[in-house]
Enzyme design. Structure first.
Site, PDB file in Angstrom:
ATOM      1  N   ARG A  60       1.348  -0.763  -0.044  1.00 23.63           N
ATOM      2  CA  ARG A  60       0.122  -0.042   0.323  1.00 23.63           C
ATOM      3  C   ARG A  60       0.696   0.508  -0.056  1.00 23.63           C
ATOM      4  O   ARG A  60      -0.298   2.572  -0.699  1.00 23.63           O
ATOM      5  CB  ARG A  60      -0.513  -0.054   1.079  1.00 23.63           C
ATOM      6  CG  ARG A  60      -1.934   1.526   1.390  1.00 23.63           C
ATOM      7  CD  ARG A  60      -2.970   1.124   2.152  1.00 23.63           C
ATOM      8  NE  ARG A  60      -3.231   0.493   3.359  1.00 23.63           N
ATOM      9  CZ  ARG A  60      -2.283   0.759   4.591  1.00 23.63           C
ATOM     10  NH1 ARG A  60      -2.084   2.392   4.041  1.00 23.63           N
ATOM     11  NH2 ARG A  60      -2.280   0.304   5.738  1.00 23.63           N
ATOM     12  N   TYR A 113     -16.433  14.206 -15.768  1.00 25.45           N
ATOM     13  CA  TYR A 113     -17.128  13.897 -15.232  1.00 25.45           C
ATOM     14  C   TYR A 113     -17.859  13.678 -14.325  1.00 25.45           C
ATOM     15  O   TYR A 113     -17.738  13.815 -12.928  1.00 25.45           O
ATOM     16  CB  TYR A 113     -15.898  12.373 -15.134  1.00 25.45           C
ATOM     17  CG  TYR A 113     -16.362  10.768 -15.261  1.00 25.45           C
ATOM     18  CD1 TYR A 113     -16.898  10.387 -16.147  1.00 25.45           C
ATOM     19  CD2 TYR A 113     -15.701  10.566 -14.182  1.00 25.45           C
ATOM     20  CE1 TYR A 113     -17.323   9.605 -15.944  1.00 25.45           C
ATOM     21  CE2 TYR A 113     -15.967   9.398 -13.671  1.00 25.45           C
ATOM     22  CZ  TYR A 113     -16.700   8.229 -14.857  1.00 25.45           C
ATOM     23  OH  TYR A 113     -16.962   7.179 -14.219  1.00 25.45           O
ATOM     24  N   ASP A 185      -7.467  17.549 -15.315  1.00 28.47           N
ATOM     25  CA  ASP A 185      -7.864  15.870 -15.828  1.00 28.47           C
ATOM     26  C   ASP A 185      -7.251  15.347 -17.824  1.00 28.47           C
ATOM     27  O   ASP A 185      -8.337  16.083 -18.036  1.00 28.47           O
ATOM     28  CB  ASP A 185      -9.624  15.557 -15.677  1.00 28.47           C
ATOM     29  CG  ASP A 185      -9.696  14.025 -15.913  1.00 28.47           C
ATOM     30  OD1 ASP A 185      -9.338  13.674 -16.647  1.00 28.47           O
ATOM     31  OD2 ASP A 185     -11.030  13.462 -14.961  1.00 28.47           O
ATOM     32  N   LYS A 210      -8.949   4.474 -18.996  1.00 29.15           N
ATOM     33  CA  LYS A 210      -9.216   4.861 -20.568  1.00 29.15           C
ATOM     34  C   LYS A 210      -8.077   4.509 -21.293  1.00 29.15           C
ATOM     35  O   LYS A 210      -7.750   3.061 -21.779  1.00 29.15           O
ATOM     36  CB  LYS A 210      -9.418   6.386 -20.485  1.00 29.15           C
ATOM     37  CG  LYS A 210     -10.780   6.453 -19.487  1.00 29.15           C
ATOM     38  CD  LYS A 210     -11.379   5.567 -19.932  1.00 29.15           C
ATOM     39  CE  LYS A 210     -13.396   5.762 -18.843  1.00 29.15           C
ATOM     40  NZ  LYS A 210     -12.870   5.402 -17.801  1.00 29.15           N
TER      41      LYS A 210
END
Ligand SMILES: Cc1ncc(COP(=O)(O)O)c(C=O)c1O
Length: 409
Positions: A60, A113, A185, A210
């Protein structure tokens, strides 16, 4: 690679951050599928936790496969520190959480978005964060929205689904004068077509689900930051909230990104040709594509982006019903949300993703009844064109009398 010289973008996609494995010489970066890392001694463990030794401790907090991906994408964005995340939304959440707190204010592009907006409206608002959603392609509106407590200017350009463009350089000047951090973004462009950090942004983020991964088989995200203090702040939030990417997922993205430039070149060429053909079709009322000279910000596209990309939005004559018929008539284009994969995806927001929104709210978000969003892929142009235009002919047959035309946008 042994050389530390900066490479051409195509080369960096294949090599940046990646070296043959030191143990066996494996050319592909190994998947370090381990949650934890052994220390040789108590002293070594102590040194790792105190930061004197930068070795790995726990996945992590950092992992060699993840680090290779982070170095790769950071280089593609023109340099900086990469922080890979479990999804694009984990990257958005990390940025919000690191930069905002009770009493602070954010300005966001209005047609971001959807979940980037919902996260703020439903969750961060509970902690006293205020947000204004403005058309950031209009710099006067952006300037007017600045407040003394504005900490974050969050831009998405090209915006979804209108494909309107915000001038990153000018928006960053306005934000920085007010002391706010600028996040872009960059999902729709990928670093191949736009590098926000070079244009003045402080943080760039992606849904790597994407274009960067490009194969519709992974959900992932990333943040890239040049300022070391800001990067450390984001890293703390990311590792404490646990939005870290899994090593296998990171490896899949590393595999996908190697062909990023090839995929984008083919998809973009397909999109240019389709957009040119779509504008003169009688069932199309308007086409939004940054590569069309009729795009209202064509000059800005040429200044800010290295290419118009492969996302096209078009408005069907015939509204919701025409959209439904088109969706049912394509066979090669896949009826699915998401974008940036090697295959062409088509969706009709008014009938699908945004069907539950009241019509007025949908229209004010720029999502009209007949709007179709196409993420153009890498199939042979002739096949794509045949599929789409045959489906449009079917729309024309089933929606007679609707065939007047045409504006391009
Ligand atoms: C522009 C943009 N940003 C962020 C996201 C969120 O990414 P993810 O689905 O990987 O969480 C998406 C997803 O569609 C997106 O299109």
């Amino acid at each position: 690679m042994k050389s530390s010289l900066p490479h051409q973008f195509d080369t960096a996609c294949i090599h940046a951050g990646q070296h043959p494995d030191e143990l066996f010489g494996g050319v592909s970066v190994p998947i370090y599928q381990s949650s934890t890392f052994a220390f040789k001694s108590a002293e070594e463990g102590a040194a790792r936790f105190s930061g004197k030794d930068s070795g790995y401790k726990y996945t992590r907090l950092g992992n060699p496969t993840t680090s290779a991906l982070e170095a790769c994408i950071a280089e593609l964005e023109g340099g900086g520190i990469g922080l890979a995340t479990a999804s694009g939304m984990a990257a958005v959440n990390t940025a919000y959480m690191a930069l905002l707190g009770c009493g602070s204010h954010m300005i966001s592009t209005d047609s971001v978005y959807g979940p980037s907006r919902t996260l703020m409206e439903k969750e961060f608002s509970r902690f006293g964060v205020e947000t204004d959603y403005v058309d950031t392609s209009n710099l006067d509106k952006l300037k007017a929205a600045i407040r003394p407590n504005t900490k974050l200017v969050y831009l998405e350009t090209p915006a979804n689904p209108t494909l309107s463009i915000t001038d990153i350089t000018e928006a960053a000047k306005i934000a920085h004068t007010a002391g706010a951090v600028v996040v872009v973004d960059n999902t729709f462009c990928s670093p191949m077509l736009q590098r926000p950090l070079d244009l003045g942004a402080d943080i760039v983020l992606h849904s790597m689900t994407k274009f960067i991964n490009g194969h519709s088989d992974v959900v992932a995200g990333i943040l890239v930051i040049r300022d070391k203090t800001l990067a450390a702040r984001l890293r703390n939030v990311l590792s404490q909230t646990g939005g870290t990417i899994d090593p296998h997922q990171a490896w899949l993205v590393l595999r996908g990104v190697k062909t990023l430039s090839m995929r984008i070149r083919v998809a973009q060429e397909n999109a240019r040709r389709l957009a040119d053909e779509l504008v003169s079709h009688p069932m199309i009322a308007s086409v939004a594509y940054p590569g069309l000279r009729t795009h209202p910000q064509y000059k800005l596209v040429e200044k800010q982006m290295k290419g118009p990309g492969s996302m096209i939005s078009f408005e069907l004559v015939g509204g919701v019903e025409a959209g439904r018929i088109l969706m049912n008539s394509v066979s090669l284009s896949t009826l699915a949300v998401s974008l940036g994969g090697i295959e062409t995806l088509i969706q009709h927001p008014a009938g699908m993703t945004h069907a539950s929104l009241p019509r007025e709210a949908r229209l004010s978000a720029g999502i009209s009844d007949g709007l179709v969003r196409l993420s153009v892929g890498c199939e042979a142009y002739e096949d794509l064109s045949h599929d789409l235009f045959s489906a449009l002919d079917e729309v024309r047959r089933q929606c007679p009398g609707e065939s007047t035309m045409s504006v391009t946008g």
